[in-house]
Write an enzyme that holds these catalytic residues in place. Structure first.
Site, PDB file in Angstrom:
ATOM      1  CE1 TYR A   1       8.720 -52.033 -31.894  1.00  0.00           C
ATOM      2  CE2 TYR A   1      11.072 -51.870 -31.464  1.00  0.00           C
ATOM      3  CZ  TYR A   1       9.970 -52.630 -31.812  1.00  0.00           C
ATOM      4  OH  TYR A   1      10.114 -53.965 -32.075  1.00  0.00           O
TER       5      TYR A   1
ATOM      6  NE  ARG B   1      18.916 -51.772 -32.560  1.00  0.00           N
ATOM      7  CZ  ARG B   1      18.882 -52.984 -33.090  1.00  0.00           C
ATOM      8  NH1 ARG B   1      17.751 -53.471 -33.564  1.00  0.00           N
ATOM      9  NH2 ARG B   1      19.959 -53.728 -33.128  1.00  0.00           N
TER      10      ARG B   1
END
Ligand code: FMN
Length: 205
Positions: free
Chosen positions: A7, A55
């Protein structure tokens, strides 16, 4: 925050995707800059009483690995990050396991590394399926928290089931009272019967 798995934030971190030549690209610290600024902004708006998890793709198999993840965690901890959620992969394919085959708990070594080398709480995720498996990871000090995804799709009652298997909730206090009453009554009165999650079936348990 979930800057893992290729991402946007991980695209800044990884030299595989970050080809910028400004202050957000090039050196490792420059590539970390966007992640650091996002953390600073989130922490400024997120209540101080609430934990902030980030994360990581601890290993992306594309130039970003555990060493870089430890370095970033050491920067983020004093900025108010409480837990690093340790995943992997996402840049070239998924997942990435330098520590061994994709099997039970395949990403636990990453959580263990972050916890030990960056002195920050870590969360392990990835094929953590069984209650005793999850408990063992915690008891061995390899992670501070366990996350489950697909096993909860398979068995949404996993927390209740795990509590029974670990023997920590004999009165089913983790479920609503109407359920707890019937389940505790059955567990206490019909000892010869075990829940369906305990064995494959009557003939092949
Ligand atoms: C339905 C579903 C949605 C997910 N969405 C995300 C996501 O948005 N971001 C992310 O980092 N991981 C996401 N994941 C990955 C999980 O968080 C987890 O890391 C991965 O499934 C491995 O854990 P497991 O073996 O317990 O499923 C998702 C997984 C599932 C099954």
């Amino acid at each position: 925050m979930r800057p893992a798995h290729g991402y946007l934030i991980h695209q800044f971190l990884s030299p595989f995707s970050n080809v910028r030549n400004d202050e957000y690209g090039g050196s490792e610290l420059n590539r970390m800059r966007f992640a650091i600024e996002v953390v600073e902004s989130v922490r400024a708006h997120w209540p101080a009483s609430k934990p902030l998890f980030v994360r990581f793709s601890v290993e992306d198999d594309a130039g970003w690995g555990p060493e870089q993840s430890v370095a970033l965690a050491k920067i983020l901890k004093p900025k108010g990050v409480d837990v690093i959620d340790c995943s992997s992969g996402g840049m070239r394919g998924s997942p990435v396991v330098s520590a061994g085959p994709v099997t039970y708990g395949y990403q636990v070594p990453y959580a263990e590394r972050l916890r030990k080398d960056a002195d920050i709480m870590s969360m392990a995720v990835g094929l953590i399926v069984h209650a005793d498996q999850a408990e063992q990871i915690l008891q061995e000090g390899r992670a501070d928290l366990i996350a489950l995804a697909r096993e909860l799709l398979y068995n949404p009652n996993w927390p209740m089931d795990a509590a029974q298997k670990l023997g920590v909730d004999r009165q089913f206090g983790s479920v609503p009272p109407a359920q707890a009453y019937w389940l505790a009554k059955r567990a206490q009165s019909v000892k010869s019967v075990v829940p369906s999650t305990y064995m494959k079936g009557l003939s092949n348990g």
